[in-house]
Scaffold this motif. Structure first.
Motif, PDB file in Angstrom:
ATOM      1  N   MET A 132      44.946  62.006  -4.015  1.00 43.07           N
ATOM      2  CA  MET A 132      45.779  63.034  -3.450  1.00 43.07           C
ATOM      3  C   MET A 132      45.008  64.359  -3.378  1.00 43.07           C
ATOM      4  SD  MET A 132      49.571  64.210  -4.663  1.00 43.07           S
ATOM      5  CE  MET A 132      49.078  65.019  -6.158  1.00 43.07           C
ATOM      6  N   ALA A 133      44.326  64.713  -4.438  1.00 40.42           N
ATOM      7  CA  ALA A 133      43.580  65.976  -4.453  1.00 40.42           C
ATOM      8  C   ALA A 133      42.417  65.926  -3.465  1.00 40.42           C
ATOM      9  CB  ALA A 133      43.076  66.271  -5.859  1.00 40.42           C
ATOM     10  N   LEU A 134      41.768  64.778  -3.365  1.00 33.93           N
ATOM     11  CA  LEU A 134      40.663  64.617  -2.424  1.00 33.93           C
ATOM     12  C   LEU A 134      41.177  64.812  -1.005  1.00 33.93           C
ATOM     13  CD1 LEU A 134      37.735  62.329  -2.545  1.00 33.93           C
ATOM     14  CD2 LEU A 134      39.148  62.129  -0.531  1.00 33.93           C
ATOM     15  N   ASN A 135      42.287  64.167  -0.667  1.00 32.75           N
ATOM     16  CA  ASN A 135      42.851  64.305   0.675  1.00 32.75           C
ATOM     17  C   ASN A 135      43.303  65.728   0.952  1.00 32.75           C
ATOM     18  OD1 ASN A 135      42.441  61.671   1.529  1.00 32.75           O
ATOM     19  ND2 ASN A 135      44.297  60.965   0.530  1.00 32.75           N
ATOM     20  N   MET A 136      43.852  66.397  -0.055  1.00 32.90           N
ATOM     21  CA  MET A 136      44.271  67.780   0.120  1.00 32.90           C
ATOM     22  C   MET A 136      43.067  68.656   0.494  1.00 32.90           C
ATOM     23  SD  MET A 136      45.843  70.518  -2.565  1.00 32.90           S
ATOM     24  CE  MET A 136      44.256  70.680  -3.358  1.00 32.90           C
ATOM     25  N   SER A 166      34.377  70.114   4.788  1.00 36.01           N
ATOM     26  CA  SER A 166      35.516  69.326   4.325  1.00 36.01           C
ATOM     27  C   SER A 166      35.116  68.423   3.160  1.00 36.01           C
ATOM     28  CB  SER A 166      36.054  68.489   5.489  1.00 36.01           C
ATOM     29  OG  SER A 166      37.170  67.747   5.114  1.00 36.01           O
ATOM     30  N   GLY A 167      33.939  67.836   3.239  1.00 42.95           N
ATOM     31  CA  GLY A 167      33.439  66.998   2.146  1.00 42.95           C
ATOM     32  C   GLY A 167      33.236  67.782   0.864  1.00 42.95           C
ATOM     33  N   PHE A 168      32.712  68.991   0.998  1.00 47.06           N
ATOM     34  CA  PHE A 168      32.518  69.854  -0.165  1.00 47.06           C
ATOM     35  C   PHE A 168      33.855  70.168  -0.833  1.00 47.06           C
ATOM     36  CE2 PHE A 168      32.570  74.082  -2.028  1.00 47.06           C
ATOM     37  CZ  PHE A 168      31.521  74.007  -2.931  1.00 47.06           C
ATOM     38  N   PHE A 169      34.842  70.568  -0.034  1.00 44.65           N
ATOM     39  CA  PHE A 169      36.141  70.926  -0.608  1.00 44.65           C
ATOM     40  C   PHE A 169      36.884  69.707  -1.154  1.00 44.65           C
ATOM     41  CE2 PHE A 169      35.508  74.940   1.633  1.00 44.65           C
ATOM     42  CZ  PHE A 169      35.869  75.816   0.625  1.00 44.65           C
ATOM     43  N   ALA A 170      36.701  68.557  -0.534  1.00 42.83           N
ATOM     44  CA  ALA A 170      37.311  67.342  -1.064  1.00 42.83           C
ATOM     45  C   ALA A 170      36.756  67.049  -2.457  1.00 42.83           C
ATOM     46  CB  ALA A 170      37.058  66.168  -0.127  1.00 42.83           C
ATOM     47  N   ALA A 171      35.445  67.197  -2.613  1.00 44.49           N
ATOM     48  CA  ALA A 171      34.824  66.970  -3.921  1.00 44.49           C
ATOM     49  C   ALA A 171      35.284  68.028  -4.929  1.00 44.49           C
ATOM     50  CB  ALA A 171      33.300  66.996  -3.785  1.00 44.49           C
ATOM     51  N   LEU A 206      37.289  66.580  -8.243  1.00 46.74           N
ATOM     52  CA  LEU A 206      36.472  66.367  -9.438  1.00 46.74           C
ATOM     53  C   LEU A 206      37.204  66.633 -10.753  1.00 46.74           C
ATOM     54  CD1 LEU A 206      33.887  65.477 -10.771  1.00 46.74           C
ATOM     55  CD2 LEU A 206      32.982  67.782 -10.438  1.00 46.74           C
ATOM     56  N   PRO A 207      38.004  67.681 -10.893  1.00 50.97           N
ATOM     57  CA  PRO A 207      38.688  67.872 -12.181  1.00 50.97           C
ATOM     58  C   PRO A 207      39.533  66.655 -12.591  1.00 50.97           C
ATOM     59  CG  PRO A 207      38.823  69.878 -10.918  1.00 50.97           C
ATOM     60  CD  PRO A 207      38.236  68.840 -10.001  1.00 50.97           C
ATOM     61  N   PHE A 208      40.214  66.049 -11.624  1.00 51.38           N
ATOM     62  CA  PHE A 208      41.016  64.859 -11.923  1.00 51.38           C
ATOM     63  C   PHE A 208      40.133  63.671 -12.272  1.00 51.38           C
ATOM     64  CE2 PHE A 208      43.608  67.520  -9.154  1.00 51.38           C
ATOM     65  CZ  PHE A 208      44.762  67.619  -9.916  1.00 51.38           C
ATOM     66  N   ASP A 209      39.021  63.541 -11.545  1.00 51.55           N
ATOM     67  CA  ASP A 209      38.084  62.460 -11.821  1.00 51.55           C
ATOM     68  C   ASP A 209      37.429  62.641 -13.189  1.00 51.55           C
ATOM     69  OD1 ASP A 209      36.707  60.051 -10.554  1.00 51.55           O
ATOM     70  OD2 ASP A 209      34.985  61.261 -11.204  1.00 51.55           O
ATOM     71  N   TYR A 210      37.136  63.887 -13.544  1.00 57.09           N
ATOM     72  CA  TYR A 210      36.533  64.175 -14.846  1.00 57.09           C
ATOM     73  C   TYR A 210      37.466  63.729 -15.974  1.00 57.09           C
ATOM     74  CZ  TYR A 210      34.453  66.682 -18.742  1.00 57.09           C
ATOM     75  OH  TYR A 210      33.895  66.979 -19.955  1.00 57.09           O
ATOM     76  N   VAL A 211      38.739  64.103 -15.880  1.00 53.96           N
ATOM     77  CA  VAL A 211      39.709  63.720 -16.914  1.00 53.96           C
ATOM     78  C   VAL A 211      39.847  62.203 -16.968  1.00 53.96           C
ATOM     79  CG1 VAL A 211      42.150  63.825 -17.572  1.00 53.96           C
ATOM     80  CG2 VAL A 211      40.961  65.908 -16.877  1.00 53.96           C
TER      81      VAL A 211
END
Length: 121
Positions: A1-5, A37-42, A46-51
């Protein structure tokens, strides 16, 4: 969801910027906007992926107790111990992994839209 946002929220704005403000052509606009767009998706995901990664990697201590009780506990402990930038540990590598996927998505979508137009759809 965050990536798509991050991906969706930044692409159209980037297209407008590259086309209207910088005067880029179609190919350069799509490539530049998809990169942004790729930069902002990452950056958004990333915070969600890190957790998630911390939860997956956790091991019980000598007493059998795990360091985190859940995602929110992990996020709060990470924030207290390392600050907000701790969530962005490994960002360059993550960006190199995520951004090309996002870029290819936008490039393929653009090509599909061109084919649809050509076919009269």
């Amino acid at each position: 969801m965050a990536l798509n946002m991050g991906m969706l929220a930044s692409y159209d704005q980037s297209v407008e910027f590259f086309k209207d403000n910088l005067g880029f052509g179609e190919a350069a606009t799509i490539l530049g906007a998809s990169s942004v767009s790729g930069f902002f998706a990452a950056a958004c995901s990333l915070p969600f992926d890190y957790v998630k990664t911390q939860i997956q990697k956790m091991q019980p201590d000598a007493e059998g107790k795990f360091p985190y009780t859940g995602s929110m506990d992990c996020a709060m402990k990470t924030l207290k111990s390392g600050g907000p930038f701790k969530f962005y540990t490994g960002f360059p590598v993550y960006c190199v992994r995520i951004a090309p996927h996002v870029m290819m998505t936008w490039i393929f979508l653009n090509q599909i839209q061109k084919l649809e137009k050509k076919a009269g759809l």
